[in-house]
Design an enzyme around this catalytic site. Structure first.
Site, PDB file in Angstrom:
ATOM      1  N   HIS A  82      33.848  43.564  35.969  1.00  0.00           N
ATOM      2  CA  HIS A  82      32.396  43.683  36.159  1.00  0.00           C
ATOM      3  C   HIS A  82      31.823  44.934  35.489  1.00  0.00           C
ATOM      4  O   HIS A  82      30.630  44.967  35.166  1.00  0.00           O
ATOM      5  CB  HIS A  82      32.062  43.769  37.647  1.00  0.00           C
ATOM      6  CG  HIS A  82      32.014  42.459  38.358  1.00  0.00           C
ATOM      7  ND1 HIS A  82      31.440  41.332  37.814  1.00  0.00           N
ATOM      8  CD2 HIS A  82      32.451  42.096  39.600  1.00  0.00           C
ATOM      9  CE1 HIS A  82      31.538  40.331  38.683  1.00  0.00           C
ATOM     10  NE2 HIS A  82      32.147  40.765  39.764  1.00  0.00           N
ATOM     11  N   HIS A 110      39.392  41.609  39.144  1.00  0.00           N
ATOM     12  CA  HIS A 110      38.068  40.978  39.196  1.00  0.00           C
ATOM     13  C   HIS A 110      36.974  42.042  39.106  1.00  0.00           C
ATOM     14  O   HIS A 110      36.028  41.921  38.305  1.00  0.00           O
ATOM     15  CB  HIS A 110      37.962  40.185  40.498  1.00  0.00           C
ATOM     16  CG  HIS A 110      36.630  39.555  40.760  1.00  0.00           C
ATOM     17  ND1 HIS A 110      36.440  38.187  40.778  1.00  0.00           N
ATOM     18  CD2 HIS A 110      35.413  40.091  41.054  1.00  0.00           C
ATOM     19  CE1 HIS A 110      35.176  37.917  41.045  1.00  0.00           C
ATOM     20  NE2 HIS A 110      34.528  39.059  41.229  1.00  0.00           N
ATOM     21  N   GLU A 111      37.085  43.088  39.920  1.00  0.00           N
ATOM     22  CA  GLU A 111      36.043  44.120  39.948  1.00  0.00           C
ATOM     23  C   GLU A 111      36.025  44.941  38.662  1.00  0.00           C
ATOM     24  O   GLU A 111      34.953  45.322  38.177  1.00  0.00           O
ATOM     25  CB  GLU A 111      36.234  45.023  41.162  1.00  0.00           C
ATOM     26  CG  GLU A 111      36.105  44.311  42.505  1.00  0.00           C
ATOM     27  CD  GLU A 111      34.807  43.539  42.656  1.00  0.00           C
ATOM     28  OE1 GLU A 111      33.775  43.974  42.113  1.00  0.00           O
ATOM     29  OE2 GLU A 111      34.829  42.482  43.316  1.00  0.00           O
ATOM     30  N   ASP A 113      29.036  36.952  38.148  1.00  0.00           N
ATOM     31  CA  ASP A 113      29.681  36.074  39.127  1.00  0.00           C
ATOM     32  C   ASP A 113      28.988  34.722  39.053  1.00  0.00           C
ATOM     33  O   ASP A 113      27.984  34.494  39.729  1.00  0.00           O
ATOM     34  CB  ASP A 113      29.569  36.649  40.544  1.00  0.00           C
ATOM     35  CG  ASP A 113      30.497  37.817  40.774  1.00  0.00           C
ATOM     36  OD1 ASP A 113      31.674  37.720  40.379  1.00  0.00           O
ATOM     37  OD2 ASP A 113      30.057  38.829  41.341  1.00  0.00           O
TER      38      ASP A 113
END
Length: 357
Positions: A312, A308-309, A323
């Site tokens: 980004h 997920h990170e 998000d």
């Protein structure tokens, strides 16, 4: 994690592909927002948001990554001369269950809450001139008195025009730069270091597996990205491929990854965060309470949180994700365009591929 491979070709492909995926005139069934956001100028670049429940049902709204969050998260989009000013704050991944009561705000029908924030703190407005500020997206909700996210509501604001004093805005933005120059951790040690290193290492094969599944398409892909179009499949696969490359080394690459919070952003409800403008990722203490890999469909774990990170950070694959929605129910309500720009859509798809959900 500094990768020797250039991603310029991928970036060019991504920019072209995203632009062509969804027509700009696409309409949604939920164009009428459940939450109305009224933006007004307080002074300078200080803005007040009044969030009102437009519906006829009580709402329990999550404030993390939304109005009332005290972290430098993205609450509004800022435009100058027709182009969006890059966001320079943090993107958080929070828990989707076991959330503390204080991170929710209850709004009955017609009720409101207020928040004030400085848009110059997370956007470089030093050039001054007229800007346009607006907000639109989805806020996570739970049943009243619940601690697990169970829904999502659409919010939308008016467009607020502000004439910016560039010198004053530069001082406000500099305070974020100072905030980001606190002493960094020199490395990951002990049990947390071992857990983080293992999660990053295992992110690589899982991201590669997700890339292969994306190229093949199918039910899970359509569930999260709302199409089985080959161009979209290739774009999703390209981001996963980039994550796999980045996660394949803990000693080189394009991101800096901390085992603990060097900037004081974490709270008990936040698992990890990214500072995309600096390609920085940091775990929070709550990250280590997660299992390494969950056996629960739509669940959270350390490996998919790291994925997920990674999505980004633009150094891994540009543009980095936003998000827009958290959790299975919210993420699967997004359009194709929105899912391509939503970090949790990628981490949840990886979870679905791994478990065969």
């Amino acid at each position: 994690m500094r990768s020797p491979q250039s991603i310029l070709a991928i970036v060019a492909f991504a920019t072209t592909a995203i632009a062509g995926v969804v027509p700009s005139t696409e309409k949604r069934a939920d164009d009428i927002p459940e939450l109305d956001v009224k933006l007004t100028q307080v002074e300078g670049t200080l803005v007040k948001a009044v969030v009102t429940n437009n519906g006829d049902e009580d709402l329990n709204i999550l404030n993390l990554n939304f109005f009332k969050d005290t972290a430098p998260v993205k609450k509004v989009s800022v435009y100058s001369q027709g182009a969006e000013v890059p966001f320079a704050g943090v993107r958080l991944r929070h828990k989707t269950s076991g959330l503390s009561p204080e991170v929710f705000t209850h709004l009955g029908p017609g009720e409101s809450f207020e928040d004030e924030f400085d848009v110059a703190f997370t956007a470089d407005l030093s050039q001054g001139g007229r800007i346009v500020v607006k907000a639109e997206g989805f806020a996570s909700t739970t049943d009243t008195d619940g601690d697990t996210l169970s829904g999502v509501v659409h919010y939308k604001s008016n467009e607020l025009e502000i004439d910016v004093d560039g010198k004053a805005a530069a001082k406000n933005f500099a305070s974020l730069n100072q905030f980001s120059k606190r002493t960094r951790l020199t490395g990951c040690t002990g049990s947390r270091g071992s857990a983080a290193t293992r999660a990053i290492r295992d992110s690589a094969p899982l991201a590669a597996m997700a890339a292969g599944a994306a190229r093949n398409g199918g039910r899970a892909f359509t569930q999260y990205f709302k199409t089985n179009d080959q161009q979209v499949r290739n774009l999703v696969a390209a981001r996963f491929d980039a994550v796999a490359r980045e996660a394949s080394s803990t000693t080189s690459g394009r991101t800096t990854y901390y085992c603990d919070d060097p900037y004081g952003i974490c709270s008990p409800n936040v698992l990890a965060y990214a500072l995309p403008s600096r390609n920085i990722i940091s775990n929070c203490p709550a990250y280590y309470s997660l299992s390494h890999l969950t056996w629960r469909c739509h669940g959270q774990d350390r490996v998919t949180t790291s994925i997920h990170e990674f999505t980004h950070t633009p150094g891994v694959f540009s543009p980095g994700t936003d998000d827009l929605a958290y959790g299975h129910q919210a993420a699967t309500s997004l359009s194709t365009w929105e899912a391509l720009n939503n970090a949790d859509s990628f981490s949840l798809f990886a979870n679905a591929v791994y478990l065969g959900c």
